[in-house]
Scaffold this motif. Structure first.
Motif, PDB file in Angstrom:
ATOM      1  N   ASP A  39      35.870   8.737 -30.693  1.00  0.00           N
ATOM      2  CA  ASP A  39      35.251   8.857 -32.012  1.00  0.00           C
ATOM      3  C   ASP A  39      34.077   9.818 -31.967  1.00  0.00           C
ATOM      4  OD1 ASP A  39      36.577   7.344 -33.916  1.00  0.00           O
ATOM      5  OD2 ASP A  39      35.618   5.489 -33.311  1.00  0.00           O
ATOM      6  N   ARG A  40      33.952  10.581 -33.017  1.00  0.00           N
ATOM      7  CA  ARG A  40      32.760  11.406 -33.181  1.00  0.00           C
ATOM      8  C   ARG A  40      31.648  10.495 -33.696  1.00  0.00           C
ATOM      9  NH1 ARG A  40      31.641  15.892 -37.682  1.00  0.00           N
ATOM     10  NH2 ARG A  40      29.534  16.332 -37.025  1.00  0.00           N
ATOM     11  N   LEU A  41      30.427  10.739 -33.255  1.00  0.00           N
ATOM     12  CA  LEU A  41      29.292   9.950 -33.695  1.00  0.00           C
ATOM     13  C   LEU A  41      28.493  10.719 -34.736  1.00  0.00           C
ATOM     14  CD1 LEU A  41      28.074   8.540 -30.260  1.00  0.00           C
ATOM     15  CD2 LEU A  41      29.428   7.375 -32.004  1.00  0.00           C
ATOM     16  N   PHE A  42      28.063  10.018 -35.782  1.00  0.00           N
ATOM     17  CA  PHE A  42      27.314  10.624 -36.873  1.00  0.00           C
ATOM     18  C   PHE A  42      25.913  10.035 -36.948  1.00  0.00           C
ATOM     19  CE2 PHE A  42      31.657  11.427 -38.038  1.00  0.00           C
ATOM     20  CZ  PHE A  42      31.616  12.675 -38.635  1.00  0.00           C
ATOM     21  N   THR A  43      24.952  10.835 -37.376  1.00  0.00           N
ATOM     22  CA  THR A  43      23.591  10.362 -37.592  1.00  0.00           C
ATOM     23  C   THR A  43      23.561   9.509 -38.854  1.00  0.00           C
ATOM     24  OG1 THR A  43      22.965  12.262 -38.941  1.00  0.00           O
ATOM     25  CG2 THR A  43      22.633  12.455 -36.545  1.00  0.00           C
ATOM     26  N   ARG A  44      22.428   8.874 -39.093  1.00  0.00           N
ATOM     27  CA  ARG A  44      22.259   8.082 -40.309  1.00  0.00           C
ATOM     28  C   ARG A  44      22.415   8.968 -41.542  1.00  0.00           C
ATOM     29  NH1 ARG A  44      17.395   6.324 -41.289  1.00  0.00           N
ATOM     30  NH2 ARG A  44      18.118   4.566 -42.505  1.00  0.00           N
ATOM     31  N   GLU A  45      21.796  10.141 -41.495  1.00  0.00           N
ATOM     32  CA  GLU A  45      21.858  11.050 -42.641  1.00  0.00           C
ATOM     33  C   GLU A  45      23.282  11.517 -42.911  1.00  0.00           C
ATOM     34  OE1 GLU A  45      19.680  11.278 -40.116  1.00  0.00           O
ATOM     35  OE2 GLU A  45      17.818  10.777 -41.161  1.00  0.00           O
ATOM     36  N   VAL A  56      18.756   3.778 -47.615  1.00  0.00           N
ATOM     37  CA  VAL A  56      18.387   2.369 -47.792  1.00  0.00           C
ATOM     38  C   VAL A  56      19.645   1.506 -47.857  1.00  0.00           C
ATOM     39  CG1 VAL A  56      17.277   0.713 -49.332  1.00  0.00           C
ATOM     40  CG2 VAL A  56      16.205   2.927 -48.910  1.00  0.00           C
ATOM     41  N   THR A  57      20.637   1.950 -48.610  1.00  0.00           N
ATOM     42  CA  THR A  57      21.903   1.207 -48.704  1.00  0.00           C
ATOM     43  C   THR A  57      22.589   1.156 -47.343  1.00  0.00           C
ATOM     44  OG1 THR A  57      22.171   1.868 -51.012  1.00  0.00           O
ATOM     45  CG2 THR A  57      24.144   1.090 -49.867  1.00  0.00           C
ATOM     46  N   LEU A  58      22.583   2.267 -46.618  1.00  0.00           N
ATOM     47  CA  LEU A  58      23.177   2.281 -45.278  1.00  0.00           C
ATOM     48  C   LEU A  58      22.453   1.293 -44.375  1.00  0.00           C
ATOM     49  CD1 LEU A  58      25.183   3.451 -43.245  1.00  0.00           C
ATOM     50  CD2 LEU A  58      23.526   5.274 -42.790  1.00  0.00           C
ATOM     51  N   TRP A  59      21.130   1.244 -44.455  1.00  0.00           N
ATOM     52  CA  TRP A  59      20.354   0.305 -43.648  1.00  0.00           C
ATOM     53  C   TRP A  59      20.749  -1.132 -43.981  1.00  0.00           C
ATOM     54  CZ3 TRP A  59      16.712  -3.397 -45.133  1.00  0.00           C
ATOM     55  CH2 TRP A  59      16.027  -4.008 -44.076  1.00  0.00           C
TER      56      TRP A  59
END
Length: 94
Positions: A39-45, A56-59
């Motif tokens: 899997d590729r990893l993605f940042t929060r953004e 905020v919703t992701l958190w």
């Protein structure tokens, strides 16, 4: 380790370049096929942008274990497969 010498005759630069490109493309295709499970990893953004949600919703989703997050050092990352599965997971009835 033995040293190999390759001698090329009767070819022009363009044909030689094309042969190299074809070989590299084949190697990359095989590599991609063998490593499909990675899997590729993605940042929060990046994750929030892909899901069209705020940070905020992701958190909140992460805090409520709706989408798993992975800590790498001080960074938080999300797996691509988890991001893709999230809309299906959120639309399921319990």
């Amino acid at each position: 380790m033995t040293k190999q010498i390759l001698q090329i005759e009767y070819t022009n630069n363009e044909d030689f370049k094309n042969e190299i490109l074809v070989g590299v493309k084949d190697i990359l295709f095989d590599f991609k096929k063998e490593n499909k499970h990675i899997d590729r990893l993605f940042t929060r953004e990046e994750t929030a942008k892909r899901l069209s949600i705020s940070l905020v919703t992701l958190w909140k989703l992460t805090k409520n274990n709706v989408i798993p997050a992975y800590r790498i050092g001080t960074s938080v990352r999300y797996k691509e497969s988890d991001i893709i599965a999230l809309p299906k997971k959120m639309n399921q009835f319990d």
